[in-house]
Scaffold this motif. Structure first.
Motif, PDB file in Angstrom:
ATOM      1  N   VAL A 223       0.867  -1.167   0.000  1.00 25.21           N
ATOM      2  CA  VAL A 223       0.000   0.000   0.000  1.00 25.21           C
ATOM      3  C   VAL A 223       0.908   1.222   0.000  1.00 25.21           C
ATOM      4  O   VAL A 223       1.929   1.230   0.701  1.00 25.21           O
ATOM      5  CB  VAL A 223      -0.924   0.024   1.236  1.00 25.21           C
ATOM      6  CG1 VAL A 223      -1.733   1.314   1.267  1.00 25.21           C
ATOM      7  CG2 VAL A 223      -1.857  -1.191   1.239  1.00 25.21           C
ATOM      8  N   LEU A 224       0.594   2.219  -0.802  1.00 25.75           N
ATOM      9  CA  LEU A 224       1.450   3.392  -0.900  1.00 25.75           C
ATOM     10  C   LEU A 224       1.643   4.042   0.461  1.00 25.75           C
ATOM     11  O   LEU A 224       0.680   4.369   1.157  1.00 25.75           O
ATOM     12  CB  LEU A 224       0.841   4.405  -1.873  1.00 25.75           C
ATOM     13  CG  LEU A 224       1.660   5.677  -2.112  1.00 25.75           C
ATOM     14  CD1 LEU A 224       2.991   5.337  -2.786  1.00 25.75           C
ATOM     15  CD2 LEU A 224       0.866   6.678  -2.939  1.00 25.75           C
ATOM     16  N   ASP A 225       2.889   4.209   0.837  1.00 29.77           N
ATOM     17  CA  ASP A 225       3.241   4.845   2.103  1.00 29.77           C
ATOM     18  C   ASP A 225       3.649   6.292   1.816  1.00 29.77           C
ATOM     19  O   ASP A 225       4.597   6.526   1.058  1.00 29.77           O
ATOM     20  CB  ASP A 225       4.390   4.088   2.763  1.00 29.77           C
ATOM     21  CG  ASP A 225       4.814   4.727   4.062  1.00 29.77           C
ATOM     22  OD1 ASP A 225       5.713   5.596   4.040  1.00 29.77           O
ATOM     23  OD2 ASP A 225       4.242   4.369   5.105  1.00 29.77           O
ATOM     24  N   PRO A 226       2.980   7.284   2.369  1.00 30.82           N
ATOM     25  CA  PRO A 226       3.278   8.681   2.042  1.00 30.82           C
ATOM     26  C   PRO A 226       4.724   9.070   2.327  1.00 30.82           C
ATOM     27  O   PRO A 226       5.351   9.769   1.525  1.00 30.82           O
ATOM     28  CB  PRO A 226       2.300   9.467   2.928  1.00 30.82           C
ATOM     29  CG  PRO A 226       1.157   8.530   3.133  1.00 30.82           C
ATOM     30  CD  PRO A 226       1.781   7.165   3.234  1.00 30.82           C
ATOM     31  N   ALA A 227       5.268   8.625   3.470  1.00 28.94           N
ATOM     32  CA  ALA A 227       6.650   8.968   3.796  1.00 28.94           C
ATOM     33  C   ALA A 227       7.612   8.339   2.799  1.00 28.94           C
ATOM     34  O   ALA A 227       8.570   8.972   2.336  1.00 28.94           O
ATOM     35  CB  ALA A 227       6.973   8.520   5.218  1.00 28.94           C
ATOM     36  N   ALA A 228       7.374   7.082   2.436  1.00 32.88           N
ATOM     37  CA  ALA A 228       8.235   6.413   1.464  1.00 32.88           C
ATOM     38  C   ALA A 228       8.138   7.090   0.103  1.00 32.88           C
ATOM     39  O   ALA A 228       9.147   7.262  -0.599  1.00 32.88           O
ATOM     40  CB  ALA A 228       7.849   4.939   1.350  1.00 32.88           C
ATOM     41  N   PHE A 229       6.925   7.506  -0.290  1.00 33.80           N
ATOM     42  CA  PHE A 229       6.753   8.187  -1.574  1.00 33.80           C
ATOM     43  C   PHE A 229       7.559   9.475  -1.617  1.00 33.80           C
ATOM     44  O   PHE A 229       8.196   9.787  -2.636  1.00 33.80           O
ATOM     45  CB  PHE A 229       5.276   8.492  -1.817  1.00 33.80           C
ATOM     46  CG  PHE A 229       5.051   9.380  -3.012  1.00 33.80           C
ATOM     47  CD1 PHE A 229       5.105   8.865  -4.302  1.00 33.80           C
ATOM     48  CD2 PHE A 229       4.813  10.744  -2.850  1.00 33.80           C
ATOM     49  CE1 PHE A 229       4.909   9.682  -5.398  1.00 33.80           C
ATOM     50  CE2 PHE A 229       4.623  11.565  -3.948  1.00 33.80           C
ATOM     51  CZ  PHE A 229       4.676  11.032  -5.222  1.00 33.80           C
ATOM     52  N   ALA A 230       7.564  10.228  -0.520  1.00 35.42           N
ATOM     53  CA  ALA A 230       8.329  11.470  -0.492  1.00 35.42           C
ATOM     54  C   ALA A 230       9.811  11.200  -0.721  1.00 35.42           C
ATOM     55  O   ALA A 230      10.491  11.933  -1.449  1.00 35.42           O
ATOM     56  CB  ALA A 230       8.103  12.186   0.827  1.00 35.42           C
ATOM     57  N   SER A 231      10.335  10.143  -0.113  1.00 31.96           N
ATOM     58  CA  SER A 231      11.737   9.771  -0.322  1.00 31.96           C
ATOM     59  C   SER A 231      11.982   9.343  -1.760  1.00 31.96           C
ATOM     60  O   SER A 231      12.980   9.719  -2.387  1.00 31.96           O
ATOM     61  CB  SER A 231      12.130   8.628   0.616  1.00 31.96           C
ATOM     62  OG  SER A 231      12.188   9.058   1.945  1.00 31.96           O
ATOM     63  N   GLN A 232      11.072   8.529  -2.301  1.00 28.34           N
ATOM     64  CA  GLN A 232      11.247   8.019  -3.662  1.00 28.34           C
ATOM     65  C   GLN A 232      11.245   9.142  -4.686  1.00 28.34           C
ATOM     66  O   GLN A 232      12.042   9.138  -5.639  1.00 28.34           O
ATOM     67  CB  GLN A 232      10.139   7.003  -3.966  1.00 28.34           C
ATOM     68  CG  GLN A 232      10.249   5.729  -3.145  1.00 28.34           C
ATOM     69  CD  GLN A 232       8.939   4.962  -3.080  1.00 28.34           C
ATOM     70  OE1 GLN A 232       7.910   5.412  -3.585  1.00 28.34           O
ATOM     71  NE2 GLN A 232       8.971   3.801  -2.445  1.00 28.34           N
TER      72      GLN A 232
END
Length: 396
Positions: A223-232
């Protein structure tokens, strides 16, 4: 409260160095930037910096090279979004292609079908497939990215000949940092990606080997993780800049031997993702419309396959969908003594030179001769001649 713009811009600029270690640090301020839109604004702003590569010193000033340069950036952006957003979860791995017909990196081989996959050296994986009739297959684990200026030497390497196959060509390959019985592809704990090369005699007509990969550690559906998306998202532009800058610098180095094909620094090729079973001759070609480049060599005594290709200044193979810009062991016409003579020119010199490759409207670019699993590496002779002398049959 709105995140400080100077702080955000510095973090995007630092993402290049942080990506090479795989430790991009998240903070509350970065989540704030996601919420208030600053993350997106800084992403768009940082993308502008990639344009400097196209107008840098040493880049050809003709309109075609410049147009292809900007197109190259859009292609790298597409690939980087695939790599860092869509296929970045090592716990739920999927194969995708980081180089293909309309998005290319580092003298991509027109005879190859490339596949990539995100992994984590702390996990274990299983790859399954069927050998089929592929000419050459290599699977490598790596621990790096072009975003770090090209440190992608293999942490593990296996070829089709190394695999134990079932009665119908099926195989199962375990991938891990700890040794495994049977078919095993090594990783280190730092390994973060897999690169697969499938090489064909005639890629348009031969079927691809189908591969599947699974993580052997139980994982929940992503499931899309907002914190991980910001890093990516912060890793996307450094990949674009790093890749464009790396191969532009290569071309500036190759400019020291224009229209010659000396052996490459093989370790440099490995650090940029090269295959340890391949011997590379990378160089720079430059021709006037009335000129042709003659390339002559005797292929190695024992060699699984070889090929020669033309690329543009950005080290993208010329458009092999529509132009004959490469030749290999199977498609080449040989001289009576077993040697090969290739002609590179903007116009066809005629039937006396069946191994003609077109420059497809280009004035200059990269070229590459590669030998796969070769017993020796014979010298390559090159010379520039007048195209009219070829057409008139005056060149021996």
């Amino acid at each position: 409260m709105r995140t400080d713009r100077k702080h955000r811009t510095l973090r995007v600029a630092d993402a290049n160095s942080m990506f090479t270690t795989g430790t991009l640090i998240m903070s509350t301020s970065e989540l704030d930037a996601l919420r208030n839109g600053q993350l997106w604004e800084d992403f768009c702003e940082s993308l502008k910096s990639a344009g400097a590569e196209i107008l840098a010193e040493g880049v050809p000033a003709d309109d075609l090279s410049i147009a292809e340069g900007y197109r190259y950036l859009t292609r790298l952006l597409r690939l980087s979004l695939e790599k860092h957003l869509e296929f970045s979860d090592p716990a739920c791995p999927q194969f995708y292609s980081l180089s293909h017909e309309t998005a290319k990196i580092g003298n991509d081989n027109p005879d190859n079908f490339y596949q990539n996959c995100a992994v984590d050296g702390r996990h274990s994986y299983r790859i399954t497939g069927n050998a089929g009739q592929v000419e050459y297959l290599s699977i490598e684990t790596k621990a790096g990215s072009f975003a770090g200026q090209g440190d992608m030497a293999p942490t593990g390497h296996i070829t089709l000949e190394d695999l134990e196959l079932g009665p119908n060509g099926e195989f199962e390959l375990l991938v891990s940092a700890t040794p495994q019985p049977g078919n095993w592809l090594p990783m280190t704990e730092a390994s973060d990606n897999i690169l697969v090369r499938q090489t064909f005699r005639d890629r348009a007509r031969e079927p691809k080997l189908e591969l599947r990969i699974e993580c052997l550690d139980q994982q929940a559906a992503p499931v899309l993780d907002p914190a991980a998306f910001a890093s990516q998202l912060q890793r996307v532009v450094p990949f674009v800049n790093g890749t464009a800058g790396l191969f532009r610098n290569w071309m500036l180095g190759f400019a020291g031997h224009i229209n010659a094909l000396p052996p490459n620094d093989q370790q440099m090729c490995l650090r940029a993702g090269g295959d340890p079973a391949i011997f590379y001759h990378n160089s720079y070609w430059q021709l006037a419309p009335e000129e042709a480049l003659l390339i002559e060599f005797v292929p190695p005594r024992d060699c699984r396959t070889w090929n020669f290709q033309l690329s543009n200044f950005w080290m993208e193979s010329l458009d092999y969908r529509f132009h004959r810009i490469h030749i290999n062991r199977s498609s080449a016409r040989y001289e009576a003594d077993g040697s090969v003579r290739i002609v590179v020119a903007g116009s066809n010199p005629g039937g006396a030179f069946p191994n003609w490759l077109t420059t497809a409207g280009h004035e200059c670019g990269a070229m590459l001769l590669r030998y796969v699993e070769a017993s020796d590496h014979p010298p390559v002779r090159t010379r520039v001649v007048a195209l009219e002398t070829l057409i008139a049959g005056e060149v021996e």
